[in-house]
Design a protein around this motif. Structure first.
Motif, PDB file in Angstrom:
ATOM      1  N   ARG A 191       0.834  -1.208   0.000  1.00  0.00           N
ATOM      2  CA  ARG A 191       0.000   0.000   0.000  1.00  0.00           C
ATOM      3  C   ARG A 191       0.864   1.252   0.000  1.00  0.00           C
ATOM      4  NH1 ARG A 191      -1.318   4.082  -0.660  1.00  0.00           N
ATOM      5  NH2 ARG A 191      -3.068   5.323   0.115  1.00  0.00           N
ATOM      6  N   CYS A 194       1.695   2.240  -3.444  1.00  0.00           N
ATOM      7  CA  CYS A 194       0.579   2.529  -4.353  1.00  0.00           C
ATOM      8  C   CYS A 194       0.171   3.998  -4.265  1.00  0.00           C
ATOM      9  CB  CYS A 194      -0.642   1.672  -3.981  1.00  0.00           C
ATOM     10  SG  CYS A 194      -0.520  -0.067  -4.421  1.00  0.00           S
ATOM     11  N   LEU A 213      -6.075  -6.611   4.071  1.00  0.00           N
ATOM     12  CA  LEU A 213      -6.006  -5.533   3.084  1.00  0.00           C
ATOM     13  C   LEU A 213      -6.645  -4.257   3.633  1.00  0.00           C
ATOM     14  CD1 LEU A 213      -6.866  -7.544  -0.150  1.00  0.00           C
ATOM     15  CD2 LEU A 213      -4.766  -6.249   0.214  1.00  0.00           C
ATOM     16  N   GLU A 214      -7.781  -4.401   4.286  1.00  0.00           N
ATOM     17  CA  GLU A 214      -8.461  -3.230   4.841  1.00  0.00           C
ATOM     18  C   GLU A 214      -7.621  -2.558   5.916  1.00  0.00           C
ATOM     19  OE1 GLU A 214     -12.151  -4.998   6.021  1.00  0.00           O
ATOM     20  OE2 GLU A 214     -13.153  -4.439   4.137  1.00  0.00           O
ATOM     21  N   PHE A 218      -6.479  -0.250   2.356  1.00  0.00           N
ATOM     22  CA  PHE A 218      -7.280  -0.449   1.149  1.00  0.00           C
ATOM     23  C   PHE A 218      -8.762  -0.515   1.506  1.00  0.00           C
ATOM     24  CE2 PHE A 218      -3.177  -2.351   0.029  1.00  0.00           C
ATOM     25  CZ  PHE A 218      -2.980  -1.913  -1.268  1.00  0.00           C
ATOM     26  N   ALA A 235      -9.449  -4.368  -4.314  1.00  0.00           N
ATOM     27  CA  ALA A 235      -9.118  -3.402  -3.270  1.00  0.00           C
ATOM     28  C   ALA A 235      -8.661  -2.101  -3.931  1.00  0.00           C
ATOM     29  CB  ALA A 235      -8.002  -3.960  -2.387  1.00  0.00           C
ATOM     30  N   THR A 236      -9.028  -0.982  -3.318  1.00  0.00           N
ATOM     31  CA  THR A 236      -8.631   0.328  -3.818  1.00  0.00           C
ATOM     32  C   THR A 236      -7.866   1.055  -2.732  1.00  0.00           C
ATOM     33  OG1 THR A 236     -10.638   0.435  -5.193  1.00  0.00           O
ATOM     34  CG2 THR A 236      -9.456   2.502  -4.800  1.00  0.00           C
ATOM     35  N   ALA A 237      -6.698   1.575  -3.079  1.00  0.00           N
ATOM     36  CA  ALA A 237      -5.853   2.275  -2.113  1.00  0.00           C
ATOM     37  C   ALA A 237      -6.514   3.561  -1.666  1.00  0.00           C
ATOM     38  CB  ALA A 237      -4.478   2.555  -2.724  1.00  0.00           C
ATOM     39  N   ARG A 238      -6.669   3.718  -0.351  1.00  0.00           N
ATOM     40  CA  ARG A 238      -7.286   4.926   0.204  1.00  0.00           C
ATOM     41  C   ARG A 238      -6.258   6.053   0.262  1.00  0.00           C
ATOM     42  NH1 ARG A 238      -9.594   1.015   3.931  1.00  0.00           N
ATOM     43  NH2 ARG A 238      -8.019   1.545   5.497  1.00  0.00           N
TER      44      ARG A 238
END
Length: 238
Positions: A191, A194, A213-214, A218, A235-238
């Motif tokens: 992460r 990213c 992941l969370e 993510f 998953a999307t990187a916050r």
């Protein structure tokens, strides 16, 4: 045959995969290698990322694949780069490269065969796959105007990740076979490499993987999988 050399097998959609005695697993779903890769990594990953791509014209989308394997994900991504006219800088790490006598038997007769445009002209999917496998390791190799490959030889836990990633294909063998590649610390390092909004896709939908992941930064969603797989994770990187 060595107990560690992968064995060629045909999946239900007619495309090839490998079975590895080392880990007791197939490289792809036995329900269909091409349809699995196209669904999870191309459809839910690359195309989704390109749909929201707002970078200046000519900027490279930076993709990192965990597990080069048969080269199928790289081949599909190269074809998508040519189709969309978007530059992709494709990094892929592999600890156990497939020997030449085996990868030369691989072939994927894809519907987009012939769509690859290189300095030498149009190229079919088989010759493109061979170029992916024969490309030098640990350096950038420009395969076309829109695709730069960088294969990394080594252990994911022992090497630095590429930086400023836009997309990650997390295609390691299962947590049961390679638990060291599914650690929360590893996801946290990933992460960090990213950019916000980067997408990570994986076939693995285990609850603990989702939670790791969370906790690593993510936002994770469960999505319908390809045939034979009820759900997968994006998953999307916050």
């Amino acid at each position: 045959m060595s107990q560690t050399i992968p064995q060629l097998e045909t999946t239900e959609d007619g495309s090839l995969t490998l079975y590895t005695p080392r880990f007791g697993e197939h490289y792809h779903s036995t329900h269909g290698a091409v349809q699995e890769s196209a669904h999870i990594y191309l459809g839910l990953g690359l195309r989704q990322r390109l749909e929201h791509w707002a970078e200046p014209e000519g900027a490279a989308l930076r993709c990192f694949e965990v597990g080069f394997g048969t080269g199928l994900n790289a081949l599909l991504s190269w074809m998508e780069a040519e189709r969309s006219h978007r530059l992709i800088h494709y990094y892929s790490i592999e600890r156990y490269p497939i020997p030449a006598e085996l990868y030369r038997q691989l072939h994927y007769e894809l519907s987009t065969a012939g769509a690859l445009s290189t300095a030498g002209g149009a190229e079919d999917s088989h010759s493109a796959l061979m170029r992916l496998h024969e490309a030098a390791w640990d350096e950038d190799v420009t395969l076309s105007r829109y695709f730069v490959l960088h294969k990394i030889s080594g252990d994911l836990n022992a090497l630095p990740f590429p930086s400023a990633l836009d997309l990650v294909y997390y295609d390691a063998f299962s947590p049961e076979s390679q638990p060291e590649l599914w650690r929360e610390e590893l996801f946290a390092q990933l992460r960090h490499c990213c950019r916000p909004g980067a997408i990570l896709t994986t076939y693995c939908a285990k609850g603990e993987v989702r939670r790791r992941l969370e906790r690593s930064g993510f936002s994770v969603e469960r999505l319908p999988g390809p045939p034979g797989k009820r759900e997968v994770l994006r998953a999307t990187a916050r």
